[in-house]
Design a protein around this motif. Structure first.
Motif, PDB file in Angstrom:
ATOM      1  N   PRO A  94      29.188  51.079 100.112  1.00  0.00           N
ATOM      2  CA  PRO A  94      29.486  49.961  98.973  1.00  0.00           C
ATOM      3  C   PRO A  94      28.226  48.992  98.512  1.00  0.00           C
ATOM      4  CG  PRO A  94      31.290  49.651 100.843  1.00  0.00           C
ATOM      5  CD  PRO A  94      29.706  51.126 101.197  1.00  0.00           C
ATOM      6  N   SER A  95      28.695  49.120  97.090  1.00  0.00           N
ATOM      7  CA  SER A  95      27.941  47.653  96.752  1.00  0.00           C
ATOM      8  C   SER A  95      26.744  46.672  97.424  1.00  0.00           C
ATOM      9  CB  SER A  95      27.874  47.085  95.727  1.00  0.00           C
ATOM     10  OG  SER A  95      28.231  47.823  95.052  1.00  0.00           O
TER      11      SER A  95
ATOM     12  N   ARG B  84      20.530  49.490  95.769  1.00  0.00           N
ATOM     13  CA  ARG B  84      22.006  50.566  96.371  1.00  0.00           C
ATOM     14  C   ARG B  84      20.977  51.261  97.037  1.00  0.00           C
ATOM     15  NH1 ARG B  84      26.449  51.775  93.158  1.00  0.00           N
ATOM     16  NH2 ARG B  84      26.624  52.020  95.154  1.00  0.00           N
TER      17      ARG B  84
ATOM     18  N   HIS C 141      28.139  53.049  86.684  1.00  0.00           N
ATOM     19  CA  HIS C 141      27.149  53.565  88.215  1.00  0.00           C
ATOM     20  C   HIS C 141      26.499  52.509  88.849  1.00  0.00           C
ATOM     21  CE1 HIS C 141      28.257  57.239  85.406  1.00  0.00           C
ATOM     22  NE2 HIS C 141      29.168  57.126  86.273  1.00  0.00           N
TER      23      HIS C 141
ATOM     24  N   ASP D 275      34.900  49.072  93.184  1.00  0.00           N
ATOM     25  CA  ASP D 275      33.444  48.527  94.448  1.00  0.00           C
ATOM     26  C   ASP D 275      33.611  47.041  94.343  1.00  0.00           C
ATOM     27  OD1 ASP D 275      31.575  49.171  96.540  1.00  0.00           O
ATOM     28  OD2 ASP D 275      30.768  48.312  95.019  1.00  0.00           O
TER      29      ASP D 275
ATOM     30  N   GLY E 274      28.307  50.340  90.983  1.00  0.00           N
ATOM     31  CA  GLY E 274      29.055  50.804  91.921  1.00  0.00           C
ATOM     32  C   GLY E 274      30.659  50.888  90.902  1.00  0.00           C
TER      33      GLY E 274
END
Length: 368
Positions: free
Chosen positions: A129-130, A125, A348, A355, A351
């Protein structure tokens, strides 16, 4: 496709369930949570002694040479038992990409992992955004210079190497093996006992041998991204499955107005909703992992569907499980709270639901 596990995969599942059933018993988990340790070293060694840490490692590193489906089998059991070991970090974020793309010298780094003597992780990450990769790498003499920030990296301080994706000289995203001592680590909040870190790379220099596979034209990053999503969703699948089992056992025995809760229609409907959420994430997860293993072109789309299920229906199902337990669902002496925390942690790491919907929309648009 056939959603049934083959004989080898069933044996692997049963062995993992047996080992984790002993090593992650409620009593062991309570003792670990009081210890303050980053992970349960005894459980980690037990997994190694059972040969489970070597399942996804290449044969030339002492492993079994199996792939993403077997990785998902193991991580699903880790989620079901909420086992405090760095299995996701080591397998999904490191071992699978290194096994598939690493040079012989890089694959040799996996041998201590199979023996339980080390931990590896990856920086999946970044802020935003992912799938975003703003980190950069540029050629610097005989090596590379890395700059950027990675977030929510599990076990970064405990790992011997961190896999770091970065865009090389403005071209493809490549993956670099970086030592934790070379970066700045800042602890970040975690929903579980798992340590997470912000990793800052400010002019970090690595040698030419740090480039995974000597350069893969973006394939190593694609593998890392898919393994990260598939592994996280597999954990969510195990978490919601075990939460459903706890809940059904509870409502069968807990009585109100002289009747078991399971006899009330409103309760059975809510349990049914949890079952639907479980089956939905299961189907999407196995479909996505199989496509990942087979390198099919729609793997990212199916994994995005699975990730959305892990980030939206699964957390809502876990809320329902807590509701059906009443006050005991929030009691830290009762095992359900760990399932809820692990479910939030997965959300989490991925995302969040919005997302994943954005990612799925972008993939569908690109395919059209």
């Amino acid at each position: 496709m056939d959603f049934d596990l083959d004989e080898t995969q069933r044996e692997l599942r049963d062995l993992a369930a047996d080992v984790l059933g002993r090593e992650a018993s409620p009593e062991r988990l309570e003792a670990f949570e009081k210890s303050g340790a980053p992970y349960d070293a005894a459980a980690w060694k037990a997994l190694a002694q059972a040969g489970l840490l070597g399942v996804c490692l290449p044969e030339d590193a002492g492993g079994a040479g199996l792939g993403p489906v077997e990785m998902a089998v193991l991580l699903r059991e880790a989620g079901a038992h909420t086992a405090p070991v760095p299995l996701y970090a080591a397998l999904a974020l490191a071992a699978v990409p290194i096994a598939r793309h690493g040079t012989p010298a890089q694959r040799a780094l996996l041998e201590p992992l199979g023996e339980g003597g080390t931990v590896l992780t990856g920086a999946f990450r970044e802020p935003g955004p992912s799938g975003t990769v703003a980190a950069t790498a540029r050629g610097d003499g005989g090596g590379y210079m890395l700059d950027g920030v990675k977030t929510f990296v599990p076990y970064a301080a405990e790992a011997s190497r961190i896999l770091v994706p970065a865009r090389l000289d403005g071209g493809d995203v490549e993956v670099f093996l970086v030592e934790p001592d070379a970066v700045a680590l800042t602890p970040q909040p975690s929903a579980t006992t798992e340590p997470l870190s912000r990793v800052e790379l400010a002019g970090v220099r690595v040698g030419a041998d740090a480039l995974l596979g000597g350069g893969t034209g973006g394939e190593a990053w694609r593998t890392l991204r898919r393994a990260a999503v598939a592994g996280a969703v597999a954990i969510a699948s195990g978490v919601v499955g075990s939460a459903l089992k706890l809940t059904t056992d509870h409502v069968k025995t807990r009585e109100q107005f002289g009747r078991p809760l399971a006899q009330f229609q409103a309760v059975t409907m809510q349990v049914g909703d949890v079952y639907i959420a479980k089956r939905a994430v299961d189907v999407a997860m196995w479909a996505g992992v199989w496509r990942f293993a087979e390198s099919l072109p729609d793997a990212d789309e199916v994994l995005a569907v699975a990730a959305y299920n892990a980030c939206d229906p699964v957390p809502r199902a876990l809320y329902t499980c807590q509701h059906l337990h009443g006050g005991i669902g929030l009691d830290v002496t009762y095992p359900l709270h760990r399932r809820f925390a692990w479910g939030k942690q997965v959300c989490h790491l991925l995302g969040g639901a919005d997302d994943q919907l954005d990612a799925l929309g972008a993939l569908v648009a690109a395919g059209n």
